[in-house]
Design an enzyme around this catalytic site. Structure first.
Site, PDB file in Angstrom:
ATOM      1  N   CYS A  68       0.831  -1.214   0.000  1.00  0.00           N
ATOM      2  CA  CYS A  68       0.000   0.000   0.000  1.00  0.00           C
ATOM      3  C   CYS A  68       0.862   1.260   0.000  1.00  0.00           C
ATOM      4  O   CYS A  68       0.343   2.357   0.157  1.00  0.00           O
ATOM      5  CB  CYS A  68      -0.908  -0.013   1.212  1.00  0.00           C
ATOM      6  SG  CYS A  68       0.015   0.031   2.762  1.00  0.00           S
ATOM      7  N   CYS A  71       4.943   1.789   3.856  1.00  0.00           N
ATOM      8  CA  CYS A  71       6.310   1.826   4.394  1.00  0.00           C
ATOM      9  C   CYS A  71       7.051   3.068   3.900  1.00  0.00           C
ATOM     10  O   CYS A  71       7.774   3.709   4.661  1.00  0.00           O
ATOM     11  CB  CYS A  71       7.062   0.543   4.031  1.00  0.00           C
ATOM     12  SG  CYS A  71       6.427  -0.894   4.906  1.00  0.00           S
ATOM     13  N   CYS A 163       4.789  -7.160   4.697  1.00  0.00           N
ATOM     14  CA  CYS A 163       4.514  -7.766   3.385  1.00  0.00           C
ATOM     15  C   CYS A 163       5.800  -8.252   2.733  1.00  0.00           C
ATOM     16  O   CYS A 163       5.881  -9.376   2.240  1.00  0.00           O
ATOM     17  CB  CYS A 163       3.828  -6.752   2.461  1.00  0.00           C
ATOM     18  SG  CYS A 163       2.317  -6.083   3.141  1.00  0.00           S
ATOM     19  N   CYS A 195       3.961  -3.237  10.368  1.00  0.00           N
ATOM     20  CA  CYS A 195       3.057  -2.687   9.348  1.00  0.00           C
ATOM     21  C   CYS A 195       2.632  -1.291   9.759  1.00  0.00           C
ATOM     22  O   CYS A 195       1.728  -1.154  10.561  1.00  0.00           O
ATOM     23  CB  CYS A 195       1.847  -3.615   9.216  1.00  0.00           C
ATOM     24  SG  CYS A 195       0.711  -3.187   7.907  1.00  0.00           S
ATOM     25  N   HIS A 233       4.812  -7.496  25.253  1.00  0.00           N
ATOM     26  CA  HIS A 233       4.279  -7.708  26.602  1.00  0.00           C
ATOM     27  C   HIS A 233       5.338  -7.415  27.673  1.00  0.00           C
ATOM     28  O   HIS A 233       5.007  -6.921  28.751  1.00  0.00           O
ATOM     29  CB  HIS A 233       3.838  -9.178  26.662  1.00  0.00           C
ATOM     30  CG  HIS A 233       3.100  -9.585  27.895  1.00  0.00           C
ATOM     31  ND1 HIS A 233       1.865  -9.090  28.236  1.00  0.00           N
ATOM     32  CD2 HIS A 233       3.426 -10.488  28.862  1.00  0.00           C
ATOM     33  CE1 HIS A 233       1.453  -9.660  29.354  1.00  0.00           C
ATOM     34  NE2 HIS A 233       2.387 -10.514  29.756  1.00  0.00           N
ATOM     35  N   CYS A 236       5.267  -3.580  28.094  1.00  0.00           N
ATOM     36  CA  CYS A 236       4.031  -2.828  27.808  1.00  0.00           C
ATOM     37  C   CYS A 236       3.616  -1.998  29.026  1.00  0.00           C
ATOM     38  O   CYS A 236       3.699  -2.471  30.167  1.00  0.00           O
ATOM     39  CB  CYS A 236       2.915  -3.811  27.454  1.00  0.00           C
ATOM     40  SG  CYS A 236       1.344  -2.985  27.124  1.00  0.00           S
ATOM     41  N   CYS A 260      -5.417  -3.747  30.660  1.00  0.00           N
ATOM     42  CA  CYS A 260      -4.831  -4.642  29.651  1.00  0.00           C
ATOM     43  C   CYS A 260      -5.826  -4.995  28.534  1.00  0.00           C
ATOM     44  O   CYS A 260      -7.006  -5.230  28.795  1.00  0.00           O
ATOM     45  CB  CYS A 260      -4.354  -5.921  30.347  1.00  0.00           C
ATOM     46  SG  CYS A 260      -3.795  -7.164  29.187  1.00  0.00           S
ATOM     47  N   CYS A 266      -5.363  -8.439  22.008  1.00  0.00           N
ATOM     48  CA  CYS A 266      -3.937  -8.082  21.952  1.00  0.00           C
ATOM     49  C   CYS A 266      -3.050  -9.318  21.775  1.00  0.00           C
ATOM     50  O   CYS A 266      -3.184 -10.305  22.497  1.00  0.00           O
ATOM     51  CB  CYS A 266      -3.533  -7.341  23.228  1.00  0.00           C
ATOM     52  SG  CYS A 266      -1.800  -6.861  23.178  1.00  0.00           S
ATOM     53  N   CYS A 275       8.463  -2.199  20.045  1.00  0.00           N
ATOM     54  CA  CYS A 275       7.508  -1.075  19.989  1.00  0.00           C
ATOM     55  C   CYS A 275       7.229  -0.453  21.356  1.00  0.00           C
ATOM     56  O   CYS A 275       7.048   0.761  21.467  1.00  0.00           O
ATOM     57  CB  CYS A 275       6.177  -1.532  19.397  1.00  0.00           C
ATOM     58  SG  CYS A 275       6.279  -2.074  17.691  1.00  0.00           S
ATOM     59  N   CYS A 287       1.045   1.326  19.598  1.00  0.00           N
ATOM     60  CA  CYS A 287      -0.347   0.866  19.528  1.00  0.00           C
ATOM     61  C   CYS A 287      -1.009   0.785  20.906  1.00  0.00           C
ATOM     62  O   CYS A 287      -2.094   1.328  21.114  1.00  0.00           O
ATOM     63  CB  CYS A 287      -0.419  -0.486  18.831  1.00  0.00           C
ATOM     64  SG  CYS A 287       0.182  -0.416  17.135  1.00  0.00           S
ATOM     65  N   CYS A 294      -2.304  -4.885  20.186  1.00  0.00           N
ATOM     66  CA  CYS A 294      -1.267  -5.235  19.212  1.00  0.00           C
ATOM     67  C   CYS A 294      -1.810  -6.313  18.282  1.00  0.00           C
ATOM     68  O   CYS A 294      -2.388  -7.294  18.737  1.00  0.00           O
ATOM     69  CB  CYS A 294      -0.034  -5.753  19.963  1.00  0.00           C
ATOM     70  SG  CYS A 294       1.200  -6.486  18.883  1.00  0.00           S
ATOM     71  N   CYS A 297       1.987  -7.465  14.170  1.00  0.00           N
ATOM     72  CA  CYS A 297       2.418  -7.239  12.789  1.00  0.00           C
ATOM     73  C   CYS A 297       3.900  -7.518  12.547  1.00  0.00           C
ATOM     74  O   CYS A 297       4.330  -7.521  11.396  1.00  0.00           O
ATOM     75  CB  CYS A 297       2.044  -5.833  12.329  1.00  0.00           C
ATOM     76  SG  CYS A 297       3.040  -4.532  13.035  1.00  0.00           S
TER      77      CYS A 297
HETATM   78  S1  SF4 Z   1      -2.082  -4.938  26.423  1.00  0.00           S
HETATM   79 FE1  SF4 Z   1      -1.157  -6.743  25.416  1.00  0.00          FE
HETATM   80  S2  SF4 Z   1       1.052  -6.429  25.564  1.00  0.00           S
HETATM   81 FE2  SF4 Z   1       0.082  -5.017  27.008  1.00  0.00          FE
HETATM   82  S3  SF4 Z   1       0.042  -6.127  28.946  1.00  0.00           S
HETATM   83 FE3  SF4 Z   1      -1.904  -6.567  27.947  1.00  0.00          FE
HETATM   84  S4  SF4 Z   1      -1.550  -8.468  26.795  1.00  0.00           S
HETATM   85 FE4  SF4 Z   1       0.477  -7.648  27.339  1.00  0.00          FE
HETATM   86  S1  SF4 Z   2       0.682  -4.091  16.044  1.00  0.00           S
HETATM   87 FE1  SF4 Z   2       2.141  -4.667  17.698  1.00  0.00          FE
HETATM   88  S2  SF4 Z   2       4.057  -5.122  16.619  1.00  0.00           S
HETATM   89 FE2  SF4 Z   2       2.752  -3.990  15.197  1.00  0.00          FE
HETATM   90  S3  SF4 Z   2       3.336  -1.832  15.447  1.00  0.00           S
HETATM   91 FE3  SF4 Z   2       1.608  -2.203  16.837  1.00  0.00          FE
HETATM   92  S4  SF4 Z   2       2.540  -2.753  18.800  1.00  0.00           S
HETATM   93 FE4  SF4 Z   2       4.149  -2.958  17.236  1.00  0.00          FE
END
Ligand code: SF4
Ligand code: SF4
Length: 317
Positions: A68, A71, A163, A195, A233, A236, A260, A266, A275, A287, A294, A297
């Protein structure tokens, strides 16, 4: 340092400064790259010198398959660490279908001429269709054929985004979409999945390569260990709530907005990415902080095996 090398380094710094990237900023970038790749920090100035010298002369070809253009957009939108300046102004970008001024025969001529000369860095954006070559054609020829030809003369292939690395979202369709490694033999490939691609990973990997003349250590999926060593995780910011068993169940409940997102789909527990430790958009967000689960990706299973993305795992068969 030999005289010729010194001239190259000085020219490199001069060119960087003309583009608004000071020596100090460039050294900072190389230091960050050293930190990410676990190198001794005393190596940063040397790495900056070698990278500065190489930046001005290393040709780069950017090819786009099924994608798309996200990137390229991600890269062009980054503010710091000046990814756009470094990649698009300071490397010798010979071919990029989206941003190059030339079009038609002239553009294709640039590509052919660069391939003929060889010894360039090849970046792939987007996936490669294998079910039927007609799903993606370049200059009347199958993209797969063109890509293999370009890769055969490249020093290294860098697959940017999900991709190009593993097929990404197109892999869920009919085109038999795959990533660079799936169609190449005997060519060094680095995967930088997500992505879209995270610009600092691309710049860091390129600086590492230009400064060391070798690729960083890769994991079993071809990703630089430095960026994909831990799961989302692990760091996070919602993790404390996970440990307390506090899970968001209603999107619009202001009391639980930071809880969470596991039951909102997620995939962070099984997603290897930095990330949550090095945030996106120059450290502004990622994210989970933006309120989105999440979607995994940066994993080879994305997107097909991880969908539906926002579903409660208890309800997914
Ligand atoms: S939101 Fe996702 S990455 Fe963050 S603590 Fe919860 S399960 Fe783990
Ligand atoms: S979806 Fe997960 S791996 Fe992809 S950019 Fe968001 S937090 Fe990072």
């Amino acid at each position: 340092m030999k005289k010729e090398q010194k001239i190259l380094v000085e020219n490199g710094y001069e060119r960087l400064e003309k583009k608004g990237v000071s020596r100090r900023d460039f050294l900072k970038l190389c230091t960050l790259s050293c930190i990410a790749f676990g190198l001794d920090l005393s190596f940063a100035p040397k790495m900056a010198e070698i990278a500065a010298a190489n930046l001005t002369k290393k040709p780069l070809i950017w090819m786009q398959g099924q994608g798309c253009t996200g990137c390229s957009s991600s890269l062009l939108s980054s503010v710091n660490p000046g990814s756009e300046e470094i990649l698009l102004d300071l490397l010798s970008v010979r071919f990029h279908p989206t941003i190059m001024a030339a079009a038609g025969d002239q553009a294709v001529g640039c590509l052919e001429e660069s391939i003929e000369k060889g010894n360039y860095l090849l970046v792939l954006e987007g996936s490669i269709p294998t079910a039927d070559p007609r799903f993606c054609m370049v200059e009347g020829r199958p993209f797969l054929e063109q890509f293999r030809k370009a890769a055969s003369k490249a020093e290294v292939v860098i697959a940017v985004g999900s991709c190009a690395s593993y097929g990404g979202i197109p892999r869920a369709g009919l085109t038999g979409a795959v990533g660079a490694r799936d169609v190449l033999n005997g060519v060094r490939v680095v995967n930088l999945p997500s992505c879209p691609v995270k610009p600092d990973r691309l710049v860091g990997t390129l600086l590492y390569y230009l400064g060391n003349n070798e690729l960083p250590r890769l994991d079993q999926h071809g990703r630089p260990v430095a960026y994909y060593r831990y799961t989302l995780h692990d760091s996070c910011y919602r993790r404390l709530h996970y440990e307390r068993g506090e899970f968001l169940s209603h999107w619009n409940d202001p009391e639980t907005t930071d809880w969470c997102l596991y039951y909102k789909g997620c995939k962070g527990k099984n997603t290897f990415t930095n990330c949550s430790s090095y945030w996106w958009n120059d450290g502004v967000n990622y994210c989970g902080f933006a309120g989105s689960p999440c979607s995994g990706c940066s994993q080879p299973e994305f997107y097909e095996e991880l969908s539906p993305l926002f579903a409660n795992p208890k309800e997914v068969k």
